[in-house]
Design a protein around this motif. Structure first.
Motif, mmCIF file in Angstrom:
data_model
loop_
_atom_site.group_PDB
_atom_site.id
_atom_site.type_symbol
_atom_site.label_atom_id
_atom_site.label_comp_id
_atom_site.label_asym_id
_atom_site.label_seq_id
_atom_site.Cartn_x
_atom_site.Cartn_y
_atom_site.Cartn_z
ATOM 1 N N MET A 1 0.828 6.683 -11.657
ATOM 2 C CA MET A 1 -0.103 8.105 -11.780
ATOM 3 C C MET A 1 -1.566 7.604 -11.102
ATOM 4 S SD MET A 1 -1.948 7.825 -15.602
ATOM 5 C CE MET A 1 -3.806 8.378 -15.580
ATOM 6 N N THR A 2 -1.955 8.865 -9.994
ATOM 7 C CA THR A 2 -3.129 8.244 -9.288
ATOM 8 C C THR A 2 -4.304 9.069 -10.376
ATOM 9 O OG1 THR A 2 -2.648 10.805 -8.498
ATOM 10 C CG2 THR A 2 -1.191 9.623 -7.223
ATOM 11 N N LYS A 3 -5.142 8.760 -9.387
ATOM 12 C CA LYS A 3 -6.785 8.499 -10.666
ATOM 13 C C LYS A 3 -8.045 9.215 -9.035
ATOM 14 C CE LYS A 3 -5.855 4.124 -12.529
ATOM 15 N NZ LYS A 3 -6.438 2.973 -12.397
ATOM 16 N N THR A 4 -8.672 9.420 -9.335
ATOM 17 C CA THR A 4 -8.982 9.904 -8.672
ATOM 18 C C THR A 4 -10.328 9.384 -8.122
ATOM 19 O OG1 THR A 4 -9.227 12.301 -9.250
ATOM 20 C CG2 THR A 4 -11.294 12.020 -7.327
ATOM 21 N N PHE A 5 -10.938 8.487 -6.857
ATOM 22 C CA PHE A 5 -11.610 7.523 -6.070
ATOM 23 C C PHE A 5 -13.462 8.858 -5.112
ATOM 24 C CE2 PHE A 5 -8.024 5.319 -6.952
ATOM 25 C CZ PHE A 5 -8.595 4.703 -7.682
ATOM 26 N N THR A 6 -14.074 7.774 -5.390
ATOM 27 C CA THR A 6 -14.833 8.441 -4.545
ATOM 28 C C THR A 6 -15.453 7.771 -4.027
ATOM 29 O OG1 THR A 6 -15.290 10.671 -6.079
ATOM 30 C CG2 THR A 6 -17.466 9.658 -4.437
ATOM 31 N N ILE A 7 -15.516 7.374 -2.087
ATOM 32 C CA ILE A 7 -15.768 7.274 -1.234
ATOM 33 C C ILE A 7 -17.411 7.028 -0.525
ATOM 34 C CG2 ILE A 7 -15.704 5.483 0.935
ATOM 35 C CD1 ILE A 7 -12.358 5.724 -0.786
ATOM 36 N N THR A 8 -18.268 6.681 -0.934
ATOM 37 C CA THR A 8 -19.061 6.713 -0.193
ATOM 38 C C THR A 8 -19.804 5.515 0.667
ATOM 39 O OG1 THR A 8 -20.258 7.533 -2.341
ATOM 40 C CG2 THR A 8 -21.726 6.936 -0.521
ATOM 41 N N ALA A 9 -20.367 6.456 2.302
ATOM 42 C CA ALA A 9 -20.405 5.249 3.740
ATOM 43 C C ALA A 9 -21.683 5.416 3.892
ATOM 44 C CB ALA A 9 -18.896 5.458 4.502
ATOM 45 N N GLY A 10 -22.858 5.311 4.225
ATOM 46 C CA GLY A 10 -24.059 6.020 3.977
ATOM 47 C C GLY A 10 -24.295 7.335 3.515
ATOM 48 N N THR A 11 -23.928 8.432 4.597
ATOM 49 C CA THR A 11 -24.149 10.025 4.219
ATOM 50 C C THR A 11 -23.139 10.326 4.037
ATOM 51 O OG1 THR A 11 -24.451 10.256 6.225
ATOM 52 C CG2 THR A 11 -26.573 9.723 5.146
ATOM 53 N N ILE A 12 -22.136 9.392 3.676
ATOM 54 C CA ILE A 12 -20.804 10.323 3.514
ATOM 55 C C ILE A 12 -20.638 9.788 2.414
ATOM 56 C CG2 ILE A 12 -18.121 10.258 4.765
ATOM 57 C CD1 ILE A 12 -19.631 9.182 7.921
ATOM 58 N N GLU A 13 -19.737 10.633 1.952
ATOM 59 C CA GLU A 13 -19.058 11.084 0.056
ATOM 60 C C GLU A 13 -17.632 12.168 0.342
ATOM 61 O OE1 GLU A 13 -21.297 10.917 -2.759
ATOM 62 O OE2 GLU A 13 -20.463 11.957 -3.832
ATOM 63 N N VAL A 14 -16.630 10.722 0.165
ATOM 64 C CA VAL A 14 -15.139 11.913 -0.029
ATOM 65 C C VAL A 14 -14.758 11.532 -1.147
ATOM 66 C CG1 VAL A 14 -15.197 12.155 2.902
ATOM 67 C CG2 VAL A 14 -14.341 10.349 1.401
ATOM 68 N N SER A 15 -14.198 11.921 -1.295
ATOM 69 C CA SER A 15 -12.804 11.904 -2.673
ATOM 70 C C SER A 15 -11.313 12.040 -2.546
ATOM 71 C CB SER A 15 -13.179 12.665 -3.804
ATOM 72 O OG SER A 15 -14.629 12.790 -4.478
ATOM 73 N N TYR A 16 -10.802 11.245 -3.499
ATOM 74 C CA TYR A 16 -9.327 10.721 -2.610
ATOM 75 C C TYR A 16 -8.304 10.605 -4.667
ATOM 76 C CZ TYR A 16 -10.261 10.123 2.309
ATOM 77 O OH TYR A 16 -10.372 10.519 3.039
ATOM 78 N N ASP A 17 -7.556 11.222 -4.134
ATOM 79 C CA ASP A 17 -6.437 11.107 -5.031
ATOM 80 C C ASP A 17 -5.587 9.539 -5.237
ATOM 81 O OD1 ASP A 17 -7.262 12.536 -6.466
ATOM 82 O OD2 ASP A 17 -6.060 14.746 -6.870
ATOM 83 N N ALA A 18 -5.379 8.300 -5.611
ATOM 84 C CA ALA A 18 -4.890 7.014 -5.356
ATOM 85 C C ALA A 18 -4.621 6.785 -6.012
ATOM 86 C CB ALA A 18 -5.222 6.540 -4.251
ATOM 87 N N VAL A 19 -3.443 5.574 -6.163
ATOM 88 C CA VAL A 19 -3.127 5.089 -7.532
ATOM 89 C C VAL A 19 -4.094 4.227 -7.853
ATOM 90 C CG1 VAL A 19 -1.047 5.653 -6.990
ATOM 91 C CG2 VAL A 19 -1.339 3.432 -5.874
ATOM 92 N N ASP A 20 -4.653 3.582 -6.506
ATOM 93 C CA ASP A 20 -5.483 2.400 -6.311
ATOM 94 C C ASP A 20 -6.757 2.458 -5.588
ATOM 95 O OD1 ASP A 20 -4.625 1.387 -4.585
ATOM 96 O OD2 ASP A 20 -3.126 0.022 -5.617
ATOM 97 N N GLU A 21 -7.492 1.576 -5.907
ATOM 98 C CA GLU A 21 -8.587 1.741 -5.443
ATOM 99 C C GLU A 21 -8.640 1.171 -3.261
ATOM 100 O OE1 GLU A 21 -12.787 -1.378 -4.225
ATOM 101 O OE2 GLU A 21 -12.517 -0.408 -6.241
ATOM 102 N N ALA A 22 -7.598 0.292 -3.500
ATOM 103 C CA ALA A 22 -7.125 0.236 -2.052
ATOM 104 C C ALA A 22 -6.084 0.586 -1.147
ATOM 105 C CB ALA A 22 -6.316 -1.568 -1.907
ATOM 106 N N SER A 23 -5.353 1.676 -2.054
ATOM 107 C CA SER A 23 -4.912 2.903 -1.351
ATOM 108 C C SER A 23 -5.742 4.043 -1.123
ATOM 109 C CB SER A 23 -4.184 3.442 -2.676
ATOM 110 O OG SER A 23 -2.934 2.509 -2.632
ATOM 111 N N ALA A 24 -6.800 4.537 -1.950
ATOM 112 C CA ALA A 24 -7.968 5.365 -1.554
ATOM 113 C C ALA A 24 -8.927 4.974 -0.448
ATOM 114 C CB ALA A 24 -8.918 5.311 -2.714
#
Length: 60
Positions: A1-24
């Motif tokens: 089952m995948t979850k949605t994670f948002t990754i923020t780095a400085g001014t960059i913000e992107v979202s990924y569907d992944a099974v866990d944080e490490a996969s994102a």
């Protein structure tokens, strides 16, 4: 089952569907053109620990 994670780095913000944080995080660095978190950290002249400390991962 995948979850949605948002990754923020400085001014960059992107979202990924992944099974866990490490996969994102792996998807994030691969989208940036790196084979691994280690390769991305090396390109930024950082340790993996410092690289990961510079990003925020939030499950949405």
């Amino acid at each position: 089952m995948t979850k949605t994670f948002t990754i923020t780095a400085g001014t960059i913000e992107v979202s990924y569907d992944a099974v866990d944080e490490a996969s994102a995080i792996n998807a994030y660095v691969q989208d940036a053109g790196y084979a691994s978190v280690q390769a991305a950290a090396d390109a930024c002249n950082q340790t993996v620990e410092n690289f990961l400390a510079d990003i925020t991962v939030t499950e949405v």
